[in-house]
Design a protein around this motif. Sequence first.
Motif, PDB file in Angstrom:
ATOM      1  N   GLU A  89      10.325  20.746  42.089  1.00 44.57           N
ATOM      2  CA  GLU A  89      11.418  20.232  41.255  1.00 44.57           C
ATOM      3  C   GLU A  89      12.310  21.400  40.912  1.00 44.57           C
ATOM      4  O   GLU A  89      11.841  22.535  40.806  1.00 44.57           O
ATOM      5  N   HIS A  90      13.592  21.103  40.699  1.00 46.47           N
ATOM      6  CA  HIS A  90      14.590  22.153  40.534  1.00 46.47           C
ATOM      7  C   HIS A  90      14.182  23.182  39.455  1.00 46.47           C
ATOM      8  O   HIS A  90      14.135  24.384  39.716  1.00 46.47           O
ATOM      9  N   HIS A  91      13.868  22.715  38.270  1.00 46.84           N
ATOM     10  CA  HIS A  91      13.553  23.669  37.190  1.00 46.84           C
ATOM     11  C   HIS A  91      12.150  24.246  37.298  1.00 46.84           C
ATOM     12  O   HIS A  91      11.901  25.367  36.854  1.00 46.84           O
ATOM     13  N   SER A 112      10.987  25.055  40.193  1.00 45.95           N
ATOM     14  CA  SER A 112      11.263  26.133  41.147  1.00 45.95           C
ATOM     15  C   SER A 112      11.840  27.349  40.433  1.00 45.95           C
ATOM     16  O   SER A 112      11.446  28.481  40.696  1.00 45.95           O
ATOM     17  N   HIS A 113      12.790  27.090  39.510  1.00 49.77           N
ATOM     18  CA  HIS A 113      13.337  28.219  38.735  1.00 49.77           C
ATOM     19  C   HIS A 113      12.214  28.920  37.963  1.00 49.77           C
ATOM     20  O   HIS A 113      12.090  30.144  37.994  1.00 49.77           O
ATOM     21  N   ALA A 114      11.423  28.106  37.259  1.00 52.78           N
ATOM     22  CA  ALA A 114      10.350  28.677  36.426  1.00 52.78           C
ATOM     23  C   ALA A 114       9.396  29.506  37.280  1.00 52.78           C
ATOM     24  O   ALA A 114       9.041  30.637  36.935  1.00 52.78           O
ATOM     25  N   VAL A 144      17.433  28.027  32.323  1.00 55.11           N
ATOM     26  CA  VAL A 144      18.705  27.472  31.840  1.00 55.11           C
ATOM     27  C   VAL A 144      19.720  27.544  32.984  1.00 55.11           C
ATOM     28  O   VAL A 144      19.926  28.615  33.567  1.00 55.11           O
ATOM     29  N   ASP A 145      20.328  26.394  33.316  1.00 56.16           N
ATOM     30  CA  ASP A 145      21.332  26.434  34.388  1.00 56.16           C
ATOM     31  C   ASP A 145      22.388  25.352  34.178  1.00 56.16           C
ATOM     32  O   ASP A 145      22.527  24.831  33.054  1.00 56.16           O
ATOM     33  N   GLY A 146      23.130  25.014  35.235  1.00 55.00           N
ATOM     34  CA  GLY A 146      24.094  23.928  35.182  1.00 55.00           C
ATOM     35  C   GLY A 146      23.339  22.616  35.115  1.00 55.00           C
ATOM     36  O   GLY A 146      23.209  21.991  34.074  1.00 55.00           O
ATOM     37  N   GLY A 169      19.583  32.560  40.155  1.00 51.61           N
ATOM     38  CA  GLY A 169      20.311  31.317  40.383  1.00 51.61           C
ATOM     39  C   GLY A 169      19.606  30.410  41.385  1.00 51.61           C
ATOM     40  O   GLY A 169      18.408  30.563  41.654  1.00 51.61           O
ATOM     41  N   ASP A 170      20.369  29.477  41.951  1.00 53.23           N
ATOM     42  CA  ASP A 170      19.734  28.462  42.799  1.00 53.23           C
ATOM     43  C   ASP A 170      19.160  29.008  44.105  1.00 53.23           C
ATOM     44  O   ASP A 170      18.214  28.440  44.643  1.00 53.23           O
ATOM     45  N   GLY A 171      19.725  30.083  44.627  1.00 47.46           N
ATOM     46  CA  GLY A 171      19.140  30.711  45.823  1.00 47.46           C
ATOM     47  C   GLY A 171      17.680  31.046  45.564  1.00 47.46           C
ATOM     48  O   GLY A 171      16.802  30.799  46.407  1.00 47.46           O
TER      49      GLY A 171
HETATM   50 FE   LIG Z   1      19.640  25.672  39.075  1.00 45.11          FE
END
Ligand SMILES: [Fe+2]
Length: 592
Positions: A124-126, A128-130, A147-149, A353-355
Amino acid sequence: MYILGISCYYHDAAAVLLKDGVLEAAAEEERFTRVKHDYGFPKNAIQFCLKHAGIRGQDVDYVVFFEKPFRKLDRILMTTLQTYPQSWKVFRESMITWMVDKLWVATTVQSELGVKKEQVLFSEHHLSHAASAYLCSPYEEAAIMTVDGVGEWVTGTYGVGKGNEIKLQKQMEFPHSLGLLYSAFTAFLGFEVNEGEYKVMGMAPYGEPKYVEKVWKVVRVNGDGSFSLDMDYFSFHHSTEKTYNRKFEELFGEARAPKMLFFTEGTGFPKYFGTAPGNYQELAAKNQYYADIAASIQKVTEEILVGMAKQVRRATGQKRLCMAGGVALNSVANTRILQESGFEELFVQPAAGDGGGALGAALWAYNTLLGKPRAFCMEHAYWGRANSEGEVGDFLRENQIPHRSFSGEEELLDEVVRQLMSGKVVGWSQGRFEWGPRALGNRSILADARNPEMKDIVNAKIKFREPYRPFAPSVLAQCAEKYFELPNAMRHNPARYMLYVVPVRKKEQGTLPAITHVDGTGRLQTVFAEQSPRYYRLIEKFGQATGVPVVLNTSFNLKGEPIVNTPSNAFNTFSKSEMDALVLENFIVEKQ
Ligand SMILES: [Fe+2]
């Protein structure tokens, strides 16, 4: 076991490859296609990762995509239905990309790599960030804040990482998004969204936060550290073209024209802009207003982030914080989080970021999903493609480019130091290119940070940028505290990636005029011998010759282009600019 992580179809497309949980290679697609923020399927980045490891697509055990396409589709359907008919255009456009690309991502992965359906996983997007922060941090346990868009629905989360587990406890959802709030102001200030956020951060110190009260009209914080946007002021939920609406403009006035040159009474009219216009004073006053707006949104963003981080500290009881998401690239805010939130230490990896979602997705699959112990800690950003000595030599000979080659590193570095000391601007390409948006001494443009003219020289000759973009200093890690107000500088991981902005010590601001921003700060990079041996020795030699082990480092690219990758990219950038010398591995090319 090989795991390939992929992020694409949103912001920055990227691919990373893990071997037994250890990072082998990571790269953003833009470096290969030369399309800035390329978000298409990262074919080239994947090829590079596989080639680097000497394997084929079929050898990969799992491919992990950084978000869940169907959940994101759900968000788009819901918001567009709620705001229909204003949203019909966004709906139509989203459907086109969704039907063509995103829903077929699994099929694309299978056919591109020759893997089976059951080998394709979705994070999941967040998450993945975490995972992109915590799982490659040196911590056995830590708090996590993202924290992102926006991802699928979520715009921010917090939780705790322990061993190889991540538990996200709380989340905020679209449209309440700090990233999208900052982007609305980025657009209002005449910059491109997802690109100009750095410019807003750089412009802020030219202004005073006079309009924070107005900014607090469009966003308010709740008691638990979360916040809400007043959607009466925004249009990003039903428009592909505009992020804010007429009510926003009634509050903040006319938006800044995208091509408007930036200068204030304080900066004067930069020489490299040409002759000052007749209505100089009127334009300077206008820009001053926009700089004050930039200062105000930056201040509010910092306040919100510090408030969120304090809440995370209270709720988790953890002493260390791992951060990711595009907002974690706001290095001014990061410093305030470190100083004010109660956390002793922060960890941010360079592609926050998303990369970076590609890295998080792969680590999550290996450590959390498959339950394997953590095997990797991110200590540097050099995970991209390298130019071999042979490749550079062939390129220079085939194109008949006059050059000098150096057999020993000492001679090469002595020559570069001589050039820097004589005021030359040097393109410097060594080893593997960097992961994330910053150049950290492998694809950098270097100059003498002591030279008071150097800011203008580099801006005019190379970057054609505006004065609000500060240049960063690279400093030998153990000397950082002499020049910058960052106690225990070597301990702070984000400083390796220019992710803290701190005051340049008062008595050293005169020593380092080219990297000291208008408010007396610098976005430092601490350089370590172990991780960047050649760059370290270069700065060390420069320090021995001048007494100041600091160089000006800016990314090796022209305005609007991705950072260079190959010898050909580097040579083209060198030729198109007025850079004085180009160092490619052990070769030096000079302007005739
Ligand atoms: Fe993001």
